[in-house]
Design a protein around this motif. Structure first.
Motif, mmCIF file in Angstrom:
data_model
loop_
_atom_site.group_PDB
_atom_site.id
_atom_site.type_symbol
_atom_site.label_atom_id
_atom_site.label_comp_id
_atom_site.label_asym_id
_atom_site.label_seq_id
_atom_site.Cartn_x
_atom_site.Cartn_y
_atom_site.Cartn_z
ATOM 1 N N LEU A 215 -53.435 34.967 -13.219
ATOM 2 C CA LEU A 215 -52.314 34.061 -13.050
ATOM 3 C C LEU A 215 -51.053 34.920 -13.060
ATOM 4 O O LEU A 215 -50.929 35.821 -13.893
ATOM 5 N N VAL A 216 -50.136 34.697 -12.127
ATOM 6 C CA VAL A 216 -48.914 35.492 -12.037
ATOM 7 C C VAL A 216 -47.713 34.580 -12.261
ATOM 8 O O VAL A 216 -47.547 33.578 -11.550
ATOM 9 N N ALA A 217 -46.902 34.915 -13.261
ATOM 10 C CA ALA A 217 -45.671 34.175 -13.531
ATOM 11 C C ALA A 217 -44.497 34.996 -13.021
ATOM 12 O O ALA A 217 -44.366 36.179 -13.357
ATOM 13 N N VAL A 218 -43.654 34.377 -12.216
ATOM 14 C CA VAL A 218 -42.473 35.048 -11.670
ATOM 15 C C VAL A 218 -41.243 34.322 -12.198
ATOM 16 O O VAL A 218 -41.017 33.150 -11.868
ATOM 17 N N SER A 219 -40.454 34.999 -13.032
ATOM 18 C CA SER A 219 -39.226 34.393 -13.537
ATOM 19 C C SER A 219 -38.128 34.555 -12.498
ATOM 20 O O SER A 219 -38.001 35.612 -11.864
ATOM 21 N N LEU A 220 -37.320 33.510 -12.331
ATOM 22 C CA LEU A 220 -36.316 33.456 -11.269
ATOM 23 C C LEU A 220 -34.906 33.350 -11.822
ATOM 24 O O LEU A 220 -33.996 32.894 -11.128
ATOM 25 N N GLY A 221 -34.705 33.718 -13.084
ATOM 26 C CA GLY A 221 -33.381 33.625 -13.679
ATOM 27 C C GLY A 221 -32.903 32.191 -13.760
ATOM 28 O O GLY A 221 -33.616 31.309 -14.261
ATOM 29 N N ALA A 222 -31.719 31.944 -13.243
ATOM 30 C CA ALA A 222 -31.133 30.602 -13.305
ATOM 31 C C ALA A 222 -31.898 29.582 -12.476
ATOM 32 O O ALA A 222 -31.683 28.373 -12.621
ATOM 33 N N ASP A 223 -32.802 30.046 -11.614
ATOM 34 C CA ASP A 223 -33.592 29.132 -10.789
ATOM 35 C C ASP A 223 -34.927 28.763 -11.412
ATOM 36 O O ASP A 223 -35.752 28.100 -10.761
ATOM 37 N N GLY A 224 -35.184 29.200 -12.642
ATOM 38 C CA GLY A 224 -36.409 28.809 -13.331
ATOM 39 C C GLY A 224 -37.520 29.822 -13.164
ATOM 40 O O GLY A 224 -37.309 31.028 -13.287
ATOM 41 N N ALA A 225 -38.715 29.352 -12.849
ATOM 42 C CA ALA A 225 -39.881 30.236 -12.731
ATOM 43 C C ALA A 225 -40.968 29.534 -11.944
ATOM 44 O O ALA A 225 -40.967 28.315 -11.783
ATOM 45 N N ARG A 226 -41.932 30.336 -11.466
ATOM 46 C CA ARG A 226 -43.076 29.784 -10.752
ATOM 47 C C ARG A 226 -44.339 30.491 -11.208
ATOM 48 O O ARG A 226 -44.307 31.639 -11.647
#
Length: 300
Positions: A215-226
């Protein structure tokens, strides 16, 4: 949450030297009028302290120097409720991070590893060896050999915060249940992108993974994460709007919260939402190890 499991964090322990100025200096530029603080930090220590604050029984595996900074770092871990018995004292000085933070909370960081270069995962006969089924969280501010050894020794949930960005050995990728990166790190690591077609099921030790990759979590800063599984998005969460004081500890708080939620039996979408909420709480605190509530306070 269905249980309160044990977590071992293998990672760096630093002292953060933080300079706050209105803007970040460009190459060759000097910015005056700043303020200075000296605080415990290091990605490993930050994540261990956050996990303990969230209510997870946590221990730290790392190294510090035989100096005042090492004593402060160790005392801070213990005061936060982290078991620091596996933190070794070595001949190298305690690691240091030189951090510049601007008025918007953005930062520049230079890390001097010091004692972190001596971090090692002990063998199965060591008193500090991972317990059967113990969850493990590692980062890349320690030698890759320690990360590989952790992957080999862990029989429980294995999570890698692939920061700073570096190519992960295939053995680590194959073993990982979860890899956490930010947008820049994700772009630099094509092995995490998947082919979007799903993978053949694989079984590793006592766990049963239902897809071919982690499972890969990508943090997007102010845009949250996926969250992605084999390149396919399986969950997305937004970030709360907050006044940003510092982003230095936000990524580590996010990592700790996501791992804490997943190993506690929280569903993936709710775990990601909770991690984003914890990250938002972290940016409102100037410290690399921000004050946090129990995990349940952040669950949707």
């Amino acid at each position: 949450m269905t249980r309160t499991p044990r977590l071992a964090v293998v990672g760096s322990i630093n002292i953060d030297l933080i300079a706050r100025t209105t803007t970040l200096p460009r190459p060759g530029e000097t910015i005056g009028g700043g303020s200075f603080t000296r605080l415990p930090g290091g990605k490993g220590a930050n994540q261990a302290v956050a996990a303990a604050a969230l209510g997870i029984a946590t221990r730290m595996i790392g190294a510090v120097g035989d100096d005042a900074d090492g004593a402060l770092a160790r005392e801070t871990l213990v005061a936060a409720g982290v078991d620091a018995s596996a933190v070794r004292t070595v001949d190298e000085p305690t690691g240091v991070a030189l951090i510049c933070v601007d008025a918007n909370g953005e930062n520049q960081i230079s890390v001097c590893p010091g004692a972190n270069a001596a971090v090692a995962v002990q063998g199965p006969d060591s008193a500090d060896a991972f317990a059967p089924g113990e969850a493990v969280l590692v980062q890349l501010e320690v030698p890759m050999a320690a990360v590989v050894d952790a992957a080999r020794a862990c029989t429980g949930f294995f999570a890698v915060n692939a920061a700073p960005a570096a190519e992960l050995p295939e053995e680590v990728l194959q073993r990982a249940d979860l890899v956490i990166v930010n947008e820049t790190e994700f772009a630099a690591m094509p092995a995490l992108h998947g082919d979007g077609a799903g993978g053949a099921p694989s079984r590793d030790r006592d766990r049963d993974r239902t897809s071919g990759g982690p499972l890969v979590a990508v943090s997007l800063g102010a845009d949250g994460a996926r969250l992605l599984r084999d390149g396919v998005e399986v969950a997305r969460a937004s970030a709360s709007a907050v006044d940003v004081v510092s982003t230095v500890g936000a990524g580590d708080a996010f990592c700790a919260a996501l791992v804490a939620a997943l190993i506690s039996g929280v569903a993936e979408d709710a775990a990601l939402a909770a991690a984003c909420a914890v990250g938002a709480a972290a940016v409102a605190d100037e410290r690399s190890q921000p004050a946090l509530q129990q995990l349940g306070a952040y669950l949707p």
